[in-house]
Design an enzyme around this catalytic site. Sequence first.
Site, PDB file in Angstrom:
ATOM      1  CE  LYS A  69      -2.765   2.314   3.443  1.00  0.00           C
ATOM      2  NZ  LYS A  69      -3.584   2.153   4.613  1.00  0.00           N
TER       3      LYS A  69
HETATM    4  C1  R5P Z   1      -2.529   4.610   7.962  1.00  0.00           C
HETATM    5  O1  R5P Z   1      -1.420   4.153   8.147  1.00  0.00           O
HETATM    6  C2  R5P Z   1      -3.705   3.798   8.079  1.00  0.00           C
HETATM    7  O2  R5P Z   1      -3.338   2.475   7.816  1.00  0.00           O
HETATM    8  C3  R5P Z   1      -4.904   4.147   7.212  1.00  0.00           C
HETATM    9  O3  R5P Z   1      -5.741   3.076   7.264  1.00  0.00           O
HETATM   10  C4  R5P Z   1      -4.568   4.409   5.786  1.00  0.00           C
HETATM   11  O4  R5P Z   1      -3.809   5.562   5.694  1.00  0.00           O
HETATM   12  C5  R5P Z   1      -5.787   4.470   4.848  1.00  0.00           C
HETATM   13  O5  R5P Z   1      -6.671   5.380   5.267  1.00  0.00           O
HETATM   14  P1  R5P Z   1      -6.875   6.790   4.572  1.00  0.00           P
HETATM   15  O6  R5P Z   1      -7.513   6.511   3.229  1.00  0.00           O
HETATM   16  O7  R5P Z   1      -7.777   7.507   5.495  1.00  0.00           O
HETATM   17  O8  R5P Z   1      -5.537   7.439   4.378  1.00  0.00           O
END
Ligand code: R5P
Length: 259
Positions: free
Chosen positions: A172
Site C-alpha cells: 500500500k
Molecule cells: C494509515 O497508516 C492507516 O493504515 C490508514 O488506514 C490508511 O492511511 C488508509 O486510510 P486513509 O484513506 O484515510 O488514508
Amino acid sequence: MDWGMKNRISRIIKPDGRTLMFAVDHGYFMGPTTGLEKLDETIEPLLPYADTLMLTRGALRNYVSPAADLPIILRVSSGTSIINPMLLHEGISVSIEEAIRLNVSAVAFSIMVGAEYERDTILGFSQVIDEAERYGIPTLAVTAVGRGLERDARYLGLATRIAAELGARIVKTYYCEGFESVVESCPVPVVIAGGKKVPEKDALQVACNAIQSGAAGVDMGRNIFQSEDPVAMVQAVRAIVHDNSSPAEAFELFNELKR
Ligand code: R5P
C-alpha cells in the site's frame, strides 16, 4: 505459493485483479478519529460494498460481528501516537497466534523508509513476514511517509520496491505523478491509501488515476467514512475499482445515490 496463502489473497483481490479495501484502523494512533467515534454504526451500512476491512484487533473484537462475511486485514504494527513527536517508530504489536485466532486474511505493518527509525520498522516487518508466511498468511506493507520526505515517484517507488523485496504480498502506498513507474517496478499488487479527506470529486479522480496507472485497488478510509454520504461514496469508489467507471461517471453515481 501454498493453497492457504493463495486462498487468503484471492479473498482480498477479486477475480478481476482488483480490490476495495476499506480502512478503519486509524484509531491505533489517532484515537477516536472523526467518523469512527462509533465505528460499528459507521461501517455497518458500508460493509456490503467493501471487499475487505482493515482494522485493529480491538476494533475487530468490539465493533465487528464474528458472523460478518468479510476478509479481515489486521494491523499488527504500532508504537507511537499522533501526539508523539517521534511518530513513525512502529514495531510488532500483535502476535501471529492472535492473527490466526482472529481468522484474518492478511496482516498489515507500516514501514518507514527514509525515516529515522527505518531499520527498526524494516526488521520488524521482516519478522512479521517470516511468521506470517509460516502459516500461509499474506502481509500488506503500508509504506508510511516520514516528515520531510517527498511523496514523489522516486521515493514511493523506492519504498514500494523495498517492501516487495522484503516479502510483502501486497503493498500500500500513495498515488503520485508518474505512478505507472511505481507499479511497474513492484512485483506484487499495489493499492493506494486515500489520505486526508478531500472533496468527493477529487478523491474519485485520484482513485481512477491510480487504477489506470496499474494499481490493484484502493485501501481507502477517510475519503469514504468522512464523506457527506459514506454509503454513496463507497459505491462510487467501487464503480471505479471494479467497473472501470470514469471519475465523472463515478461522481454522477455519487450524486444520484446521495441522500
Ligand atoms: C494509515 O497508516 C492507516 O493504515 C490508514 O488506514 C490508511 O492511511 C488508509 O486510510 P486513509 O484513506 O484515510 O488514508
